[in-house]
Design a protein around this motif. Structure first.
Motif, mmCIF file in Angstrom:
data_model
loop_
_atom_site.group_PDB
_atom_site.id
_atom_site.type_symbol
_atom_site.label_atom_id
_atom_site.label_comp_id
_atom_site.label_asym_id
_atom_site.label_seq_id
_atom_site.Cartn_x
_atom_site.Cartn_y
_atom_site.Cartn_z
ATOM 1 N N ASP A 13 0.827 -1.209 0.000
ATOM 2 C CA ASP A 13 0.000 0.000 0.000
ATOM 3 C C ASP A 13 0.862 1.260 0.000
ATOM 4 O O ASP A 13 0.520 2.263 -0.636
ATOM 5 N N ASP A 40 2.068 1.766 -3.490
ATOM 6 C CA ASP A 40 0.964 2.281 -4.309
ATOM 7 C C ASP A 40 0.749 3.774 -4.056
ATOM 8 O O ASP A 40 0.575 4.558 -4.997
ATOM 9 N N SER A 41 0.764 4.176 -2.800
ATOM 10 C CA SER A 41 0.534 5.582 -2.454
ATOM 11 C C SER A 41 1.666 6.478 -2.943
ATOM 12 O O SER A 41 1.435 7.594 -3.425
ATOM 13 N N SER A 82 5.630 11.306 2.321
ATOM 14 C CA SER A 82 6.385 10.219 1.697
ATOM 15 C C SER A 82 7.480 9.711 2.626
ATOM 16 O O SER A 82 7.715 8.501 2.729
ATOM 17 N N LYS A 122 1.240 6.953 -6.609
ATOM 18 C CA LYS A 122 0.162 7.902 -6.895
ATOM 19 C C LYS A 122 0.618 9.335 -6.664
ATOM 20 O O LYS A 122 0.246 10.248 -7.412
#
Length: 235
Positions: A104, A107-108, A195, A111
């Motif tokens: 996840d 994925d983030s 991040s 994005k």
């Protein structure tokens, strides 16, 4: 996984089921490691195509978690494992949860790279490169420790989280300075801070997997004990 760490059973089918699940976990781990590495590269290079690839592949990680979880549930229902067999199944269930969450994170990050494909953040992203590489290396090493159920290797990974945390804190101080010196940078810096936090959490997930390895080998739940106590336990 070393033979002395796996119980051998009269039922060859039971052995095959345990081995198949272990192999599936390592396959999932390899995919998650690749996803994380690609996401970090996409963020650093502002690579839109690579970011889209990471996002497309995320469903594979989720599907593997579900499949392994279902396989573990079948083993518990059919085989009623005890002792080290039960610990192995429980360690696998917990490990795939942390792997899915690392997926996840990848994925983030992908994005974020996709949503901010301009180079306005590039000066801030440079500081994340070393942090990301350190977290990715921890993931690689903990997967290797899991493959061999090696508690010494697991402890080496476990100890590395402290240096990852220190590096993360240093990046936060640096980013705070950017914001104070130039308030216009705040929106971009906040995204980079998120991040950095996500990458730091990868280290925490790797520590969790180390604890599951110790639980399987030693038969002791070490999730909430102090590091000093853990070191004494493994001497």
């Amino acid at each position: 996984m070393d033979n002395h760490n796996i119980s051998r059973h009269i039922s060859g089918q039971f052995n095959a089921e345990l081995e198949a699940i272990r192999t599936h976990v390592l396959t999932m781990g390899g995919l998650v490691e690749r996803q994380l590495t690609d996401a970090l590269r996409a963020m650093h290079n502002q690579d839109v195509d690579l970011a889209r690839h990471v996002i497309r592949e995320d469903h594979k990680v989720n599907g593997m978690e579900v499949a392994i979880d279902e396989a573990c549930t079948r083993i518990i229902a059919k085989r009623q494992p005890t002792a080290s067999d039960l610990r192995l199944v429980m360690a696998i269930i917990k490990t795939i949860t942390d792997l899915e969450r690392i997926g996840d994170v990848a994925d983030s990050i992908a994005k974020m790279a996709l949503d901010n494909s301009s180079h306005s953040q590039q000066p801030f992203l440079v500081s994340l490169e070393a942090l990301g590489q350190r977290a990715a290396k921890m993931l690689h090493e903990v997967l290797d420790a899991f493959a061999r159920m090696d508690i010494e290797a697991a402890m080496r990974v476990y100890r590395k989280d402290d240096s990852l945390d220190r590096e993360y804190e240093g990046i936060l101080r640096q980013l705070m300075t950017y914001m104070m010196e130039d308030p216009r940078s705040i929106p971009n810096v906040l995204k980079v801070m998120w991040s950095a936090r996500a990458i730091e959490r990868v280290g925490d997930r790797c520590q969790n997997i180390c604890e599951y390895i110790i639980y399987f080998v030693k038969g002791k739940d070490v999730r909430h004990i102090q590091k000093e106590e853990l070191e004494k336990l493994l001497k």
